[in-house]
Enzyme design. Sequence first.
Site, PDB file in Angstrom:
ATOM      1  N   GLN A 109       2.791   8.038  -5.464  1.00 16.52           N
ATOM      2  CA  GLN A 109       3.806   7.120  -4.938  1.00 16.52           C
ATOM      3  C   GLN A 109       3.768   5.788  -5.689  1.00 16.52           C
ATOM      4  O   GLN A 109       2.731   5.393  -6.204  1.00 16.52           O
ATOM      5  CB  GLN A 109       3.581   6.885  -3.442  1.00 16.52           C
ATOM      6  N   ARG A 169       0.827  -1.201   0.000  1.00 15.44           N
ATOM      7  CA  ARG A 169       0.000   0.000   0.000  1.00 15.44           C
ATOM      8  C   ARG A 169       0.865   1.256   0.000  1.00 15.44           C
ATOM      9  O   ARG A 169       1.903   1.307   0.658  1.00 15.44           O
ATOM     10  CB  ARG A 169      -0.899   0.028   1.242  1.00 15.44           C
ATOM     11  N   VAL A 170       0.412   2.241  -0.777  1.00 12.71           N
ATOM     12  CA  VAL A 170       0.993   3.586  -0.706  1.00 12.71           C
ATOM     13  C   VAL A 170      -0.159   4.553  -0.463  1.00 12.71           C
ATOM     14  O   VAL A 170      -1.310   4.269  -0.809  1.00 12.71           O
ATOM     15  CB  VAL A 170       1.771   3.981  -1.990  1.00 12.71           C
ATOM     16  N   SER A 171       0.156   5.704   0.138  1.00  9.42           N
ATOM     17  CA  SER A 171      -0.894   6.642   0.530  1.00  9.42           C
ATOM     18  C   SER A 171      -1.464   7.458  -0.623  1.00  9.42           C
ATOM     19  O   SER A 171      -2.638   7.771  -0.639  1.00  9.42           O
ATOM     20  CB  SER A 171      -0.368   7.602   1.594  1.00  9.42           C
ATOM     21  N   THR A 172      -0.615   7.843  -1.578  1.00  6.33           N
ATOM     22  CA  THR A 172      -1.097   8.724  -2.646  1.00  6.33           C
ATOM     23  C   THR A 172      -0.857   8.113  -4.016  1.00  6.33           C
ATOM     24  O   THR A 172      -0.027   7.229  -4.191  1.00  6.33           O
ATOM     25  CB  THR A 172      -0.378  10.094  -2.588  1.00  6.33           C
TER      26      THR A 172
END
Length: 196
Positions: free
Chosen positions: A14, A8-11
Amino acid sequence: MSRIGYARVSTIGQALDMQIQTLNGCECHKVFREKASGADVERVQLRRLIKNLSYGDTVVVTRIDRLARSTFDLFAIVKEIIQKGAQFYSLAEPWADTTTSTGRLMLAVLGGLADVERDLIRTRTAEGRARAVQLGVKMGRPAKVSELQRQDIIRRRQNGEFLKDIAEAFDVSVGTVSRITTGADSHKSRKNKKTL
């Protein structure tokens, strides 16, 4: 019994590449990929991963913060994984391995910390609410109708105007007008009983 990765990445900007490469190198036969905030409750890929877990599977992440942003969330997610008969393992934090006694102990500690965190949030919320009430802040949704408009609605209804016409005039529902006028009538009748 499979190793299933979660990346998982936040944005959107990324990249997931490094996490996916690391998870594939750890023999994860499938990697669920997510571009969402860790605070987001509705993480579709995480939900899919947990739903598709089989007994004996192991969920692998590169770091704990890829799975959750708070102790409370981490405990809740890992608990769900274990309830499915699966295990959890973090590559960066070897202690976070539910197949070992140390990992199970840490999970129990996490549960205690999650309870403390929940209580702190509850206490802070209650204190904030009490402080707001002291400062005269009204809680809940703002009223659709001002006190002046309320009085006008009651007067117009007492003069025999239809509920529908009053509702249209004040841009509210017929139910709102009915509640205001019914409330006024019951208040009036209680007042009359007291004076008898």
